[in-house]
Design a protein around this motif. Structure first.
Motif, mmCIF file in Angstrom:
data_model
loop_
_atom_site.group_PDB
_atom_site.id
_atom_site.type_symbol
_atom_site.label_atom_id
_atom_site.label_comp_id
_atom_site.label_asym_id
_atom_site.label_seq_id
_atom_site.Cartn_x
_atom_site.Cartn_y
_atom_site.Cartn_z
ATOM 1 N N VAL A 84 45.224 -2.173 1.880
ATOM 2 C CA VAL A 84 45.815 -1.934 0.384
ATOM 3 C C VAL A 84 45.584 -0.651 -0.175
ATOM 4 C CG1 VAL A 84 44.256 -3.136 -0.999
ATOM 5 C CG2 VAL A 84 46.505 -2.773 -1.817
ATOM 6 N N SER A 85 46.323 0.243 -0.610
ATOM 7 C CA SER A 85 46.124 1.406 -1.341
ATOM 8 C C SER A 85 46.859 1.286 -2.700
ATOM 9 C CB SER A 85 46.650 2.651 -0.334
ATOM 10 O OG SER A 85 47.981 2.359 0.005
ATOM 11 N N ALA A 86 46.570 2.040 -3.564
ATOM 12 C CA ALA A 86 47.141 2.152 -5.051
ATOM 13 C C ALA A 86 46.714 3.656 -5.534
ATOM 14 C CB ALA A 86 46.355 1.096 -5.867
ATOM 15 N N TYR A 87 47.593 4.155 -6.099
ATOM 16 C CA TYR A 87 47.359 5.363 -6.713
ATOM 17 C C TYR A 87 47.982 5.816 -7.994
ATOM 18 C CZ TYR A 87 52.334 6.860 -5.859
ATOM 19 O OH TYR A 87 53.619 6.875 -5.709
ATOM 20 N N ASN A 88 47.489 6.643 -8.787
ATOM 21 C CA ASN A 88 48.103 7.109 -10.058
ATOM 22 C C ASN A 88 47.969 8.616 -10.061
ATOM 23 O OD1 ASN A 88 48.659 7.097 -13.010
ATOM 24 N ND2 ASN A 88 46.822 7.985 -13.335
ATOM 25 N N ASP A 89 49.166 9.078 -10.272
ATOM 26 C CA ASP A 89 49.744 10.542 -9.868
ATOM 27 C C ASP A 89 50.408 11.238 -11.328
ATOM 28 O OD1 ASP A 89 49.172 12.937 -8.061
ATOM 29 O OD2 ASP A 89 51.595 12.899 -8.422
ATOM 30 N N ARG A 90 49.590 12.145 -11.702
ATOM 31 C CA ARG A 90 50.471 12.872 -12.957
ATOM 32 C C ARG A 90 50.546 14.369 -12.684
ATOM 33 N NH1 ARG A 90 50.600 11.307 -18.760
ATOM 34 N NH2 ARG A 90 51.191 13.000 -19.771
ATOM 35 N N ASN A 91 51.810 14.903 -12.989
ATOM 36 C CA ASN A 91 52.314 16.350 -12.848
ATOM 37 C C ASN A 91 53.004 16.738 -14.056
ATOM 38 O OD1 ASN A 91 52.703 18.846 -12.076
ATOM 39 N ND2 ASN A 91 53.662 18.204 -9.970
ATOM 40 N N GLY A 92 52.273 17.408 -15.117
ATOM 41 C CA GLY A 92 52.873 17.870 -16.103
ATOM 42 C C GLY A 92 53.210 16.715 -16.897
ATOM 43 N N ASN A 93 54.670 16.479 -17.269
ATOM 44 C CA ASN A 93 55.165 15.310 -17.944
ATOM 45 C C ASN A 93 55.840 14.443 -16.911
ATOM 46 O OD1 ASN A 93 54.562 16.130 -20.505
ATOM 47 N ND2 ASN A 93 56.405 17.686 -20.638
ATOM 48 N N THR A 94 55.686 14.266 -15.433
ATOM 49 C CA THR A 94 56.052 13.412 -14.633
ATOM 50 C C THR A 94 54.834 12.489 -14.312
ATOM 51 O OG1 THR A 94 55.746 14.949 -12.673
ATOM 52 C CG2 THR A 94 57.845 14.857 -13.821
ATOM 53 N N GLU A 95 54.996 11.142 -14.167
ATOM 54 C CA GLU A 95 54.104 10.190 -14.069
ATOM 55 C C GLU A 95 54.656 9.233 -12.694
ATOM 56 O OE1 GLU A 95 53.419 8.193 -17.339
ATOM 57 O OE2 GLU A 95 52.512 9.788 -18.501
ATOM 58 N N GLN A 96 53.513 9.010 -11.784
ATOM 59 C CA GLN A 96 54.121 7.954 -10.752
ATOM 60 C C GLN A 96 52.914 7.276 -10.515
ATOM 61 O OE1 GLN A 96 56.264 9.573 -7.217
ATOM 62 N NE2 GLN A 96 54.217 10.448 -6.699
ATOM 63 N N LYS A 97 53.204 5.885 -10.347
ATOM 64 C CA LYS A 97 51.988 5.135 -9.793
ATOM 65 C C LYS A 97 52.699 4.148 -8.607
ATOM 66 C CE LYS A 97 50.734 4.196 -14.606
ATOM 67 N NZ LYS A 97 49.403 4.981 -14.644
ATOM 68 N N GLY A 98 51.818 3.488 -7.675
ATOM 69 C CA GLY A 98 52.339 2.994 -6.567
ATOM 70 C C GLY A 98 51.311 2.150 -6.055
ATOM 71 N N ILE A 99 51.575 1.229 -5.100
ATOM 72 C CA ILE A 99 50.816 0.356 -4.412
ATOM 73 C C ILE A 99 51.470 0.078 -2.960
ATOM 74 C CG2 ILE A 99 51.782 -1.667 -5.397
ATOM 75 C CD1 ILE A 99 48.752 -2.961 -5.289
ATOM 76 N N LYS A 100 50.702 -0.022 -2.028
ATOM 77 C CA LYS A 100 51.295 -0.301 -0.517
ATOM 78 C C LYS A 100 50.328 -1.554 -0.182
ATOM 79 C CE LYS A 100 52.441 4.263 1.060
ATOM 80 N NZ LYS A 100 52.478 5.034 2.246
ATOM 81 N N PHE A 101 50.894 -2.040 0.467
ATOM 82 C CA PHE A 101 50.367 -3.332 1.368
ATOM 83 C C PHE A 101 50.915 -3.243 2.678
ATOM 84 C CE2 PHE A 101 51.594 -4.985 -3.051
ATOM 85 C CZ PHE A 101 50.085 -5.398 -3.221
ATOM 86 N N SER A 102 49.616 -3.201 3.727
ATOM 87 C CA SER A 102 49.533 -2.733 4.899
ATOM 88 C C SER A 102 49.249 -3.790 5.855
ATOM 89 C CB SER A 102 48.941 -1.469 5.467
ATOM 90 O OG SER A 102 49.649 -0.388 4.408
ATOM 91 N N PHE A 103 49.755 -3.760 7.036
ATOM 92 C CA PHE A 103 49.535 -4.719 8.312
ATOM 93 C C PHE A 103 49.592 -3.797 9.398
ATOM 94 C CE2 PHE A 103 50.132 -7.711 11.611
ATOM 95 C CZ PHE A 103 49.306 -8.341 11.330
ATOM 96 N N ALA A 104 48.759 -4.028 10.326
ATOM 97 C CA ALA A 104 48.671 -3.443 11.758
ATOM 98 C C ALA A 104 48.087 -4.219 12.694
ATOM 99 C CB ALA A 104 47.747 -2.147 11.814
ATOM 100 N N HIS A 105 48.758 -4.214 14.039
ATOM 101 C CA HIS A 105 48.506 -4.940 15.109
ATOM 102 C C HIS A 105 48.059 -3.879 16.271
ATOM 103 C CE1 HIS A 105 47.944 -8.439 17.519
ATOM 104 N NE2 HIS A 105 48.701 -8.088 18.396
ATOM 105 N N HIS A 106 46.844 -4.248 16.932
ATOM 106 C CA HIS A 106 46.438 -3.373 18.066
ATOM 107 C C HIS A 106 46.401 -4.062 19.420
ATOM 108 C CE1 HIS A 106 44.903 -1.251 14.484
ATOM 109 N NE2 HIS A 106 44.297 -2.458 13.858
ATOM 110 N N LEU A 107 46.800 -3.199 20.356
ATOM 111 C CA LEU A 107 47.147 -3.701 21.869
ATOM 112 C C LEU A 107 46.384 -2.737 22.806
ATOM 113 C CD1 LEU A 107 51.239 -3.953 21.455
ATOM 114 C CD2 LEU A 107 49.488 -5.791 21.216
#
Length: 328
Positions: A84-107
């Motif tokens: 899982v990854s989560a972030y908070n990003d601000r650039n001047g008067n713009t703001e964004q937040k996000g979260i990722k849920f990830s899965f991987a399989h290895h062969l």
């Protein structure tokens, strides 16, 4: 002055890559956290890995970009990983937040030849907002545009997919981020609705003498909406001790792919791992007319590698081969 303003415009435009409902990628992945780049790295290693990252860009310039992020991944079973990854990003008067849920399989592609293939997917939730409450009037523009009547926010749900090929100490990953288009009605009908960007990450770990390693790597990012692209050229040196602790030093050089000799950022990095604790610092400076207006970009990473356990499959072993280390 005009030349300086031109540089500032170019840099802000390039920084807006991060303000397009994407997890901004600076040099966090070089803090021994490849999971930043691609979900395919989730679960590779012998522990539960957590990284906290804080970044201040162009320190000294008012309302310069700020970013905070959390990354965590762990092996699931013998051949899979989740993160899982989560972030908070601000650039001047713009703001964004996000979260990722990830899965991987290895062969395993070749047991004796040490060839492995990893496939990964991420589900992303990103929000983007223009903070109109921070808008200020000026002498030349004494009123705020009456058409701006709400916070102009949008939520985007999207997916990333990726593949990772490893051959002994070599790795190559390819990732497609935000494969779905976005809704742009809240902003402008001339704004591109394609968020797709392609990322390629490759490197090679060279074993040195006296428990040391050298690691050249490259990271390429391409935005398909208009062809913008950049490249990081990186180099790291690691030195281990008898207890499997280590320190590392390195440098990164980022440039637009049509301006190789005109770097966006260049700077040194350093890191230390002691038992389960990890810390790293990166400094970057832009080599152009803005150099005299800011003290550079500063990033610090604090991490923890816990719940150590041996991998049940070589396809999830970490890339470091020194001694009997149980961590990636």
């Amino acid at each position: 002055m005009k030349k300086t303003l031109k540089y500032l415009f170019i840099l802000i435009a390039f920084q807006s890559f991060g303000q397009e409902l994407n997890l901004p990628v600076f040099t966090q992945y070089l803090a021994d956290n490849d999971f930043v780049v691609s979900p395919t790295f989730a679960g590779i290693g012998n522990n539960f890995r957590v990284r906290l990252n804080g970044l201040s860009q162009w320190v000294g310039i008012k309302n310069a970009p700020q970013n905070q992020a959390l990354y965590a991944d762990i092996r699931v079973g013998g051949r899979s990983g989740a993160g899982v990854s989560a972030y908070n990003d601000r650039n001047g008067n713009t703001e964004q937040k996000g979260i990722k849920f990830s899965f991987a399989h290895h062969l395993i592609l070749g047991f004796t030849t040490e060839q492995y293939l990893s496939l990964g997917v991420s589900y992303n939730i990103n929000t983007f907002r223009i903070a109109i409450e921070n808008f200020e009037t000026t002498h030349d523009d004494p009123t705020i545009d009456p058409a701006v009547t709400d916070d102009r926010s949008i939520v985007n749900n999207n997916f990333d997919i990726g593949a990772l090929y490893r051959f002994k100490s070599f790795w190559l990953s390819a990732n497609a981020n935000n494969i779905l288009s976005k809704d742009v009605d809240s902003f402008s009908d001339i704004e591109p609705n394609s968020l797709l960007n392609l990322q390629f990450y490759s490197g090679y770990t060279i074993q040195g003498s006296n428990y040391s390693e050298f690691e050249p790597s490259a990271f390429i990012q391409v935005f398909t909406s208009d062809g913008r692209s950049s490249t990081d050229l990186n180099f790291k040196y690691r030195k281990f001790n008898a207890k499997n602790d280590f320190y590392w030093v390195g440098a990164s050089y980022r440039f637009l792919n049509d301006q190789f000799m005109n770097p966006l950022n260049i700077g040194p990095m350093v890191g230390l791992k002691k038992s389960f604790f990890y810390v790293a610092y990166a400094y970057q400076i832009t080599i152009n007319g803005l150099t005299g207006y800011n003290s550079g970009t500063h990033a610090i990473t604090i991490g923890f590698d816990i719940l150590q356990s041996l991998s049940e499959c070589p396809c999830t072993e970490g890339k470091w081969k020194m001694g009997n280390k149980l961590y990636q």
